[in-house]
Design a protein around this motif. Structure first.
Motif, PDB file in Angstrom:
ATOM      1  N   LEU A  36       0.842  -1.193   0.000  1.00 56.59           N
ATOM      2  CA  LEU A  36       0.000   0.000   0.000  1.00 56.59           C
ATOM      3  C   LEU A  36       0.877   1.243   0.000  1.00 56.59           C
ATOM      4  O   LEU A  36       1.855   1.313   0.738  1.00 56.59           O
ATOM      5  CB  LEU A  36      -0.884   0.027   1.253  1.00 56.59           C
TER       6      LEU A  36
ATOM      7  N   LYS B  29      -5.059   2.674   1.318  1.00 58.58           N
ATOM      8  CA  LYS B  29      -5.920   1.502   1.519  1.00 58.58           C
ATOM      9  C   LYS B  29      -5.977   0.606   0.292  1.00 58.58           C
ATOM     10  O   LYS B  29      -6.312  -0.562   0.389  1.00 58.58           O
ATOM     11  CB  LYS B  29      -7.343   1.952   1.852  1.00 58.58           C
ATOM     12  N   THR B  30      -5.668   1.175  -0.874  1.00 56.29           N
ATOM     13  CA  THR B  30      -5.778   0.439  -2.130  1.00 56.29           C
ATOM     14  C   THR B  30      -4.446  -0.202  -2.473  1.00 56.29           C
ATOM     15  O   THR B  30      -3.405   0.466  -2.474  1.00 56.29           O
ATOM     16  CB  THR B  30      -6.214   1.388  -3.269  1.00 56.29           C
TER      17      THR B  30
ATOM     18  N   PRO C  83       0.256   1.752   9.976  1.00 54.97           N
ATOM     19  CA  PRO C  83       0.107   2.739   8.912  1.00 54.97           C
ATOM     20  C   PRO C  83       1.047   3.920   9.034  1.00 54.97           C
ATOM     21  O   PRO C  83       1.379   4.532   8.056  1.00 54.97           O
ATOM     22  CB  PRO C  83      -1.352   3.198   9.036  1.00 54.97           C
TER      23      PRO C  83
END
Length: 187
Positions: A3, A35-36, A73
């Protein structure tokens, strides 16, 4: 799963009106949401050219960070370096030698909307060509293209641009013909 997420610098570059980042790169940065998966971006954003290479350039420029599905993240991974990419950033074939000091300084095309549109059209053609044919490290080239303020500056730097794309092959001739046609029309 890999990501990409925007760094704080990438967030500013994507949404700031003062950013010197080319429009296409701003658009791509806005689509990167953390997120993708990279493979989904590559599949769905083919209009940007080599999405994987462009994202690597944005990553190398510090505008993106890479996370994995199991990573925190906020934990940035180390940046790609030019030695990792296998070339010297200052002298590779993707480096355009242009400087505001070496080009003609003229007033921007603000007083003539047709000339401004012509400049925008030429820069967009060149940016698309660079993203398609020189995706890795295209960031510096696109930044230089976006800094052009007049058709005269574009004309003065065209020789340097031709050197940068010289290794591309036969498709560069048709591309350069289009750019020169725009210049002939307005200069």
């Amino acid at each position: 799963m890999t990501l990409y997420a925007r760094t704080p610098e990438g967030q500013v570059a994507a949404y700031s009106t003062d950013s010197a980042l080319p429009r296409k790169l701003k658009s791509l940065l806005k689509l990167v949401d953390g997120k993708t998966d990279l493979e989904v971006l590559v599949q769905n954003l083919q209009a940007f050219g080599d999405v994987r290479g462009v994202l690597q350039s944005l990553y190398a420029a510090g505008l993106l960070r890479i996370t994995t599905a199991d990573a925190k993240p906020d934990a940035p991974l180390p940046r790609l370096t030019d030695s990792f990419l296998g070339r010297d950033a200052a002298s590779g074939p993707d480096t355009m030698m242009m400087s505001r000091h070496s080009t003609m300084m003229v007033a921007p095309n603000a007083e003539n909307p047709m000339r401004k549109q012509a400049l925008t059209r030429a820069v967009d053609l060149m940016a698309t060509f660079v993203l398609t044919h020189i995706p890795v490290d295209s960031f510096s080239i696109l930044k230089e293209l976006e800094s052009l303020e007049s058709l005269e500056q574009l004309g003065a730097t065209l020789g340097g641009y031709e050197q940068v794309i010289a290794h591309v092959g036969p498709s560069k001739e048709a591309h350069l013909h289009q750019v020169r046609q725009i210049l002939r029309e307005y200069l």
